[in-house]
Design an enzyme around this catalytic site. Structure first.
Site, PDB file in Angstrom:
ATOM      1  N   LYS A 203       0.836  -1.210   0.000  1.00  0.00           N
ATOM      2  CA  LYS A 203       0.000   0.000   0.000  1.00  0.00           C
ATOM      3  C   LYS A 203       0.866   1.254   0.000  1.00  0.00           C
ATOM      4  O   LYS A 203       0.557   2.243  -0.670  1.00  0.00           O
ATOM      5  CB  LYS A 203      -0.934   0.008   1.216  1.00  0.00           C
ATOM      6  CG  LYS A 203      -1.799   1.271   1.340  1.00  0.00           C
ATOM      7  CD  LYS A 203      -2.590   1.548   0.062  1.00  0.00           C
ATOM      8  CE  LYS A 203      -3.638   2.636   0.222  1.00  0.00           C
ATOM      9  NZ  LYS A 203      -3.186   3.902   0.728  1.00  0.00           N
ATOM     10  N   GLU A 210       1.320   6.498  -6.934  1.00  0.00           N
ATOM     11  CA  GLU A 210       0.273   7.524  -7.029  1.00  0.00           C
ATOM     12  C   GLU A 210       0.881   8.920  -7.095  1.00  0.00           C
ATOM     13  O   GLU A 210       0.457   9.758  -7.901  1.00  0.00           O
ATOM     14  CB  GLU A 210      -0.652   7.399  -5.825  1.00  0.00           C
ATOM     15  CG  GLU A 210      -1.723   8.453  -5.700  1.00  0.00           C
ATOM     16  CD  GLU A 210      -2.482   8.327  -4.395  1.00  0.00           C
ATOM     17  OE1 GLU A 210      -2.666   9.349  -3.713  1.00  0.00           O
ATOM     18  OE2 GLU A 210      -2.891   7.191  -4.050  1.00  0.00           O
TER      19      GLU A 210
END
Length: 526
Positions: A203, A210
């Protein structure tokens, strides 16, 4: 492998701790799937707000129960084994909640806690070891997609004890985002990632990727806005076209980017009452990203730190991160602007033959940066997996990121998953510590290099802000460099520190291992 747990619900009641934007939306999403939700937050106002939302929807109205007392929250489970999801800030806040749970004697043997916060993977491993002695299983659950996906179906990457994760997968598979496979079957965006802190590590890297993507897309917006003098809705149309076909097909950040560019202000849409009329909402947004400065989001700079510590070159991700850092400290930046007095971004002066190609060059430049972000992130995961003995399958990561998450990009997912399938031995998980050695990926970078170079050149000439795009260009250049100027750096380090050097063309030295060189020259007597 398709889900075999679709109709199983081993945990009818689920506890959620944290009723902020993510926790409240998860409570509604899980309630809509048929679970009874016990919701508690140290901030009673958050609980009230979440309950108001639940009461407004018929499918969740009777399935969400809010609590203002932690013991009453615990009592709502009765004698049932507890499954609790934490949706609170990383670090100290999570430790304080865990302390409250332990002091109240709420966690019992066989209970399971899913930490859905953006926690550091080493902190997750510390908590796992601590709670193992109590018979409580702590799972690091990466939740991707923001509060909107938390309501409609997020991307989930659980890491920790595999048997425990198998027990909660029926719940997670039902809740997670879904995508359609080539065979036309629906598949959930959640799989067991690996042991220990693997889930939160993946993550963390997702958020690093991102950042790289956010940097590239915002620079493309700035390039069109200042460099090409395009109106907001025109830029929105470009993003929409990019998102519909080609190498950037199905890219979530372009999808929402096209909406952002076209969105005009309305009083009903503005939750803080600033709605002034029909101007673009984007006109009201300041250039200040503060999540790094107020420490509410650590995953971006953790990704940069991990890549440096593990010797993985990740300049696209790092450049975007430092762009965010500089943006956040706006007051200091404005003072620096006065001191330096540098040119502001200008209209790009295009030759007649360039006019039809500039947008296409920009599209492919953005694609190169997005693909570079993926490569840098996946290489970091692969290296960490090898060192930590996690045995993470990179194809699993791609499947988890297929829907419900911020970095969703359909063309890239198709290409990478297909490539991994070809490169992997049948029946074996396989990881690649350098994706650029895979021919299909190398071909993509080679074919798009000229587009990236022209875009960066135009950006430099017009003083555009292109830190992410230019870092990607340099990354490809030095990663493929056969003789870098670092030979001079090596000489200087040998001069002042007797660091040693290897010689070109000498067997076992060139290319040789990454270790202290075999030779030293006494450049100047000590």
């Amino acid at each position: 492998m398709e889900s075999h747990h679709e109709h199983e619900t081993p945990f009818k009641r689920i506890g959620i701790i944290g009723a902020g934007s993510m926790g409240s939306m998860m409570s509604l999403g899980l309630a809509e799937k048929g679970h009874f939700i016990s919701l508690w937050d140290v901030n009673s106002g958050n609980v009230r707000s979440a309950m108001e939302k639940a009461q407004q929807e018929s499918k969740t109205k009777y399935n969400v129960e809010g609590f203002f007392d932690i013991r009453a929250f615990a009592d709502s489970f009765g004698d049932q084994r507890k499954l609790i999801i934490l949706s609170i800030s990383h670090g100290k806040p999570a430790d304080e909640v865990l302390k409250l749970l332990n002091e109240a004697g709420i966690l019992k043997p066989d209970d399971i806690v899913l930490d859905g916060g953006n926690e550091h993977w080493r902190t997750t491993e510390r908590r796992q070891k601590t709670l193992d002695s109590q018979g409580v299983k702590w799972i690091g659950l990466g939740v991707s997609g923001g509060y909107q996906s938390a309501r409609r179906g997020p991307s989930l990457c659980p890491g920790g004890d595999e048997e425990t994760i198998k027990q909660v997968l029926p719940v997670l598979e039902k809740f997670a985002a879904k995508y359609e496979t080539e065979a036309g079957r629906e598949r959930p965006c959640v799989e067991y990632v690996g042991p220990d802190g693997a889930g939160h590590f993946v993550k963390m890297v997702h958020n690093g990727i991102e950042n790289g993507m956010l940097g590239a897309v915002c620079e493309a917006w700035g390039f069109m806005r200042a460099g090409l003098n395009m109106a907001e809705d025109e830029i929105g149309n470009v993003f929409s076209i990019w998102n519909k076909q080609g190498q950037l097909r199905g890219t979530y950040l372009l999808e929402i980017g096209s909406e952002i560019c076209r969105k005009r202000q309305t009083r009903s849409g503005d939750q803080n009452g600033e709605g002034k009329g029909t101007d673009f909402v984007l006109d009201e947004v300041l250039d200040k990203v503060v999540q790094d400065d107020d420490d509410t989001e650590g995953t971006g700079y953790w990704s940069v730190m991990e890549s440096a510590e593990r010797h993985i070159s990740a300049p696209t991700i790092a450049a975007a991160q430092f762009l965010r850092v500089a943006s956040g400290n706006r007051s200091q930046r404005l003072k620096v602007a006065e001191k330096l007095n540098l040119p502001k971004p200008q209209r790009i002066q295009l030759k007649h033959e360039e006019e039809g190609n500039v947008i296409e060059d920009l599209r492919m430049a953005v694609y190169s940066a997005v693909l570079a972000s993926y490569c840098q992130g996946l290489e970091l995961i692969a290296h960490a997996s090898k060192v930590q003995d996690w045995n993470i399958d990179l194809a699993t990561c791609i499947r988890i990121w297929r829907a419900g998450c911020i970095i969703q990009s359909d063309h890239i997912a198709d290409m990478l998953e297909s490539t991994f399938a070809k490169e992997s031995a049948p029946g074996l998980q396989h990881t690649f510590t350098n994706l650029k050695l895979i021919q299909e990926i190398a071909d993509e970078f080679h074919q798009n290099f000229s587009y990236l170079k022209r875009t960066v050149s135009r950006g430099i000439e017009s003083d555009a802000y292109i830190t992410t795009l230019s870092s990607t260009l340099e990354y490809l250049k030095y990663e493929a460099g056969e003789m870098l100027p670092t030979r001079f750096m090596e000489a200087e380090m040998d001069f002042f520190g007797a660091h040693g050097f290897d010689r070109p063309g000498v067997d076992k030295e060139d290319p040789g291992e990454a270790k202290k060189g075999a030779h030293h020259y006494e450049w100047r007597p000590a």
